[in-house]
Motif scaffolding. Structure first.
Motif, PDB file in Angstrom:
ATOM      1  N   GLY A 274      48.397  45.838  26.993  1.00  0.00           N
ATOM      2  CA  GLY A 274      47.900  46.988  27.147  1.00  0.00           C
ATOM      3  C   GLY A 274      46.344  47.349  27.249  1.00  0.00           C
ATOM      4  N   SER A 275      45.907  48.340  27.486  1.00  0.00           N
ATOM      5  CA  SER A 275      44.315  48.619  27.296  1.00  0.00           C
ATOM      6  C   SER A 275      44.040  50.052  26.906  1.00  0.00           C
ATOM      7  N   PRO A 276      43.080  50.199  26.402  1.00  0.00           N
ATOM      8  CA  PRO A 276      42.640  51.553  26.070  1.00  0.00           C
ATOM      9  C   PRO A 276      41.841  52.363  27.211  1.00  0.00           C
ATOM     10  N   ALA A 326      46.408  44.699  32.454  1.00  0.00           N
ATOM     11  CA  ALA A 326      45.493  45.587  31.947  1.00  0.00           C
ATOM     12  C   ALA A 326      44.725  45.160  30.900  1.00  0.00           C
ATOM     13  N   SER A 327      45.292  44.331  30.161  1.00  0.00           N
ATOM     14  CA  SER A 327      44.657  43.786  28.870  1.00  0.00           C
ATOM     15  C   SER A 327      43.519  42.591  29.377  1.00  0.00           C
ATOM     16  N   LEU A 328      43.904  41.719  30.198  1.00  0.00           N
ATOM     17  CA  LEU A 328      43.353  40.811  30.737  1.00  0.00           C
ATOM     18  C   LEU A 328      41.806  41.440  31.276  1.00  0.00           C
ATOM     19  N   ALA A 329      42.223  42.499  32.264  1.00  0.00           N
ATOM     20  CA  ALA A 329      41.107  43.149  32.930  1.00  0.00           C
ATOM     21  C   ALA A 329      40.092  43.831  31.995  1.00  0.00           C
ATOM     22  N   PHE A 330      40.809  44.326  31.091  1.00  0.00           N
ATOM     23  CA  PHE A 330      39.702  44.993  29.944  1.00  0.00           C
ATOM     24  C   PHE A 330      39.021  43.963  29.111  1.00  0.00           C
ATOM     25  N   GLU A 331      39.492  42.575  28.883  1.00  0.00           N
ATOM     26  CA  GLU A 331      38.914  41.693  28.178  1.00  0.00           C
ATOM     27  C   GLU A 331      37.593  41.507  28.712  1.00  0.00           C
ATOM     28  N   ASP A 332      37.529  41.367  30.192  1.00  0.00           N
ATOM     29  CA  ASP A 332      36.632  40.981  31.055  1.00  0.00           C
ATOM     30  C   ASP A 332      35.427  42.289  31.370  1.00  0.00           C
ATOM     31  N   LYS A 333      36.092  43.479  31.617  1.00  0.00           N
ATOM     32  CA  LYS A 333      35.335  44.368  32.137  1.00  0.00           C
ATOM     33  C   LYS A 333      34.962  45.588  31.238  1.00  0.00           C
ATOM     34  N   LYS A 334      35.713  45.794  30.035  1.00  0.00           N
ATOM     35  CA  LYS A 334      35.664  46.594  29.088  1.00  0.00           C
ATOM     36  C   LYS A 334      35.559  47.980  29.497  1.00  0.00           C
ATOM     37  N   ARG A 335      34.551  48.947  29.289  1.00  0.00           N
ATOM     38  CA  ARG A 335      34.554  50.307  29.592  1.00  0.00           C
ATOM     39  C   ARG A 335      34.570  50.522  31.323  1.00  0.00           C
ATOM     40  N   ASP A 341      40.226  45.967  39.409  1.00  0.00           N
ATOM     41  CA  ASP A 341      40.210  44.846  38.490  1.00  0.00           C
ATOM     42  C   ASP A 341      41.560  44.508  37.921  1.00  0.00           C
ATOM     43  N   ILE A 342      42.431  45.386  37.566  1.00  0.00           N
ATOM     44  CA  ILE A 342      43.833  45.081  36.876  1.00  0.00           C
ATOM     45  C   ILE A 342      44.503  44.603  37.790  1.00  0.00           C
ATOM     46  N   ILE A 343      44.432  44.796  39.288  1.00  0.00           N
ATOM     47  CA  ILE A 343      45.287  44.405  40.308  1.00  0.00           C
ATOM     48  C   ILE A 343      44.890  42.782  40.693  1.00  0.00           C
ATOM     49  N   GLU A 344      43.205  42.500  40.469  1.00  0.00           N
ATOM     50  CA  GLU A 344      42.957  41.199  40.508  1.00  0.00           C
ATOM     51  C   GLU A 344      43.596  40.375  39.460  1.00  0.00           C
ATOM     52  N   CYS A 345      43.984  40.872  38.199  1.00  0.00           N
ATOM     53  CA  CYS A 345      44.585  40.045  37.134  1.00  0.00           C
ATOM     54  C   CYS A 345      46.031  39.986  37.199  1.00  0.00           C
ATOM     55  N   LEU A 346      46.943  40.608  38.174  1.00  0.00           N
ATOM     56  CA  LEU A 346      48.087  40.566  38.324  1.00  0.00           C
ATOM     57  C   LEU A 346      48.640  38.921  38.367  1.00  0.00           C
ATOM     58  N   SER A 349      48.036  37.164  35.195  1.00  0.00           N
ATOM     59  CA  SER A 349      49.155  37.440  34.277  1.00  0.00           C
ATOM     60  C   SER A 349      50.645  37.006  34.534  1.00  0.00           C
ATOM     61  N   LEU A 350      50.948  36.991  36.035  1.00  0.00           N
ATOM     62  CA  LEU A 350      52.222  36.295  36.203  1.00  0.00           C
ATOM     63  C   LEU A 350      52.382  35.050  35.782  1.00  0.00           C
ATOM     64  N   GLU A 351      51.212  34.191  36.388  1.00  0.00           N
ATOM     65  CA  GLU A 351      51.431  32.775  35.840  1.00  0.00           C
ATOM     66  C   GLU A 351      51.543  32.353  34.565  1.00  0.00           C
ATOM     67  N   ASP A 352      50.712  33.182  33.641  1.00  0.00           N
ATOM     68  CA  ASP A 352      50.494  33.071  32.267  1.00  0.00           C
ATOM     69  C   ASP A 352      52.179  33.236  31.635  1.00  0.00           C
ATOM     70  N   ILE A 353      52.652  34.302  32.223  1.00  0.00           N
ATOM     71  CA  ILE A 353      54.025  34.441  31.537  1.00  0.00           C
ATOM     72  C   ILE A 353      55.095  33.811  32.359  1.00  0.00           C
ATOM     73  N   CYS A 354      54.835  33.662  33.207  1.00  0.00           N
ATOM     74  CA  CYS A 354      56.147  32.837  34.098  1.00  0.00           C
ATOM     75  C   CYS A 354      55.476  31.695  35.140  1.00  0.00           C
ATOM     76  N   PRO A 355      55.132  30.894  34.756  1.00  0.00           N
ATOM     77  CA  PRO A 355      54.364  29.963  35.523  1.00  0.00           C
ATOM     78  C   PRO A 355      55.427  29.176  36.620  1.00  0.00           C
ATOM     79  N   VAL A 356      54.627  28.978  37.600  1.00  0.00           N
ATOM     80  CA  VAL A 356      55.358  28.411  38.858  1.00  0.00           C
ATOM     81  C   VAL A 356      55.713  27.069  38.518  1.00  0.00           C
TER      82      VAL A 356
END
Lengths: 357, 357
Positions: A274-276, A326-335, A341-346, A349-356
């Motif tokens: 998640g992200s704030p 959202a958490s990955l994007a926030f790590e990178d882009k903050k406020r 940016d979140i779409i670019e991290c989909l 994220s998917l590969e981190d969770i469920c690698p091909v």
């Protein structure tokens, strides 16, 4: 065959375990748990969302052909709103759907097309300002006939992103929803689609393939209309259960600091990542994601005969992926984090969770 | 001169060797071969596609002027579809063509133009909804006259990406195809162009510069219509040969886990590289690629008097490049790979296979 059945049984058992309380995950995610507790979330509803996501994501098989990983359509986009349907439809593609369509008004189409050549955008809908009183019937019949040509090809519809609230348009969309239901096409309903549904509960009531994804305000209106009371956060999960049950077992994804899910039979939650940042458009990513995961969960259910509600699984997986991205994007882009940016991290994220494999 | 002829003869011998069985390549690509065998591909049809690609790619010579590396036109793009013609036309440029045109409907043109300033987009075509019955004849005459002005400048046409199926539009495109054939302009036919051709075989029958690039469903319809039977995967290569021969020696590129090619005289396959992602739009990259390589193969044939069918060489090189770019994009983006990501890998793929000297 013996081996195959064994595999199916193991997968079913695995899914059941995932949907059960996941103490390990919770003890690992101490901070998340503390946040959940502080915000009134109930840790014992927390599911192992990452395992669920893995269980329903299809393997990538060179034997498959175009369309087998999912064909999604977003019904939304009008003169006023064009970003929301784009966010929803492109998210579906980025998660792994093969084809992503948008069914929108004629004004919105060239703009949505220009955002990306990857989408198939159908300029079919009309708003009142463009329709004479005497032409309403013939135009709505034509719109419905055009949509019908495509309807059975779609694995899931997303109804609502950037739909607007024009009465003529919403009447047409109500007709589309009735036909989708007749054809057993699942529907994820968000944004102005929830405005429509809250006033026309009959469109989804008793349809197990309907998913509603309300935010705070949309949830409040739903509770007021359906349960005839105010939102009660002291007993949030129970109220969500009652709400889903009162609408005849549709699945509701209540978005918030923790996401809660119910189909009227059980309640689950996802609190990881998640992200704030609360920039507009994140709900559109979620609706597109849930549409894809719900389609995949149905494929698994059809193949392996699992009895777990694919709508619940789709919501849980979509929520987990969205929160991770959202958490990955926030790590990178903050406020400065935007929905794009979140779409670019989909993908990551998917590969981190469920690698091909 | 003596030296030059020797060079030409060596190049011809090299091309003949490339088109023969390539045991070395196959033994190197053990995994690919295993996949091919498993999917019913015939390893002994496999060609050395990379050497063919190298053989037909022109050297980059500072003495050359704009246009000599190829002028391609994509006929496609309508109110509904705009991404497909863009993907095809931009791929042609990214591979090395000097100019890439799109001939589309008036509605589609501004959107396709907005995707890229690199393309020359002609808003010439019309769909029925925009044409009164009594104007049809004059409009189709005018469209044809406009296209005729350009036709002989093009080295190859791609007919079909995002063309749609409007009857009036397809009639105009049939006329364009007849003129292209009279002018000996090669045509790569894909998507809705294949829908047209399957119903109007006379448009391509007996034209050796026609290339059809069907996917699973398009191939099925062609086989049913032309051979009056069902697809027979047990004897796939022989059926493909019969199909190409029955349409009078057009070249067919049958897309799949392995790609197969036939001009009615021989059958070849390419199985190297590839990706398990099946997002829509990849066929458009392929049609644009084949158009460029076919043009280059014709240049080589005209210069060096080779007798190898340039349509076959163009298909083989296009297939190999597309598969390489798809594999590079997939390595990076995994499930999230979109057609635009593959297009971004065309340049690197080409440079890996055929470095600029």
């Amino acid at each position: 065959m013996q081996q195959c059945s064994g595999g199916i049984i193991r997968r079913q058992q695995h899914l059941i375990r995932c949907l059960a309380v996941n103490e390990t995950l919770i003890s690992v995610n101490k901070i998340t748990r503390m946040q959940s507790v502080m915000s009134g979330a109930s840790p014992n509803l927390e599911v192992d969302a990452l395992s669920i996501l893995r269980s329903i994501s299809p393997t990538l098989d060179p034997n498959k052909h175009k369309g087998q990983a999912g064909k999604i359509a977003v019904v939304g986009g009008c003169r006023e709103y064009t970003g929301a349907p784009y966010f929803s439809a492109i998210s579906a593609l980025k998660i792994g759907a093969d084809l992503s369509h948008v069914i929108c008004t004629k004004d919105a189409a060239p703009v949505i097309k220009s955002y990306s050549p990857e989408l198939i955008v159908h300029p079919l809908l009309e708003e009142s300002y463009n329709v004479r009183e005497e032409d309403r019937k013939s135009i709505s019949t034509r719109v419905l006939a055009e949509v019908d040509k495509w309807l059975e090809r779609f694995d899931c519809l997303v109804i609502g992103p950037g739909l607007g609230r024009d009465p003529f348009l919403l009447d047409c969309v109500s007709d589309i929803m009735k036909h989708a239901r007749q054809s057993n096409v699942p529907m994820v309903i968000d944004g102005d689609g929830l405005f429509l549904v809250t006033n026309r509960l009959d469109l989804v009531s008793g349809y197990p393939l309907a998913v509603l994804t309300p935010n705070v305000n949309e949830y409040k209106r739903l509770v007021q209309t359906v349960l005839n009371c105010e939102v009660n956060d002291q007993d949030g999960p129970q109220q969500l259960l009652s709400l889903a049950s009162s609408i005849g077992g549709v699945t509701i994804l209540r978005k918030g600091q923790s996401d809660y899910f119910s189909d009227g039979k059980e309640v689950k939650s996802v609190s990881i990542f998640g992200s704030p940042r609360r920039c507009g458009g994140q709900g559109d990513i979620l609706s597109g994601s849930v549409a894809v995961f719900l389609s995949w969960a149905r494929q698994v259910a059809a193949k392996e005969g699992t009895h777990t509600n694919p709508a619940m699984l789709g919501c849980i997986a979509g929520s987990a992926l969205m929160r991770k991205a959202a958490s990955l994007a926030f790590e990178d882009k903050k406020r400065s984090t935007l929905t794009s940016d979140i779409i670019e991290c989909l993908g990551r994220s998917l590969e981190d969770i469920c690698p091909v494999r």
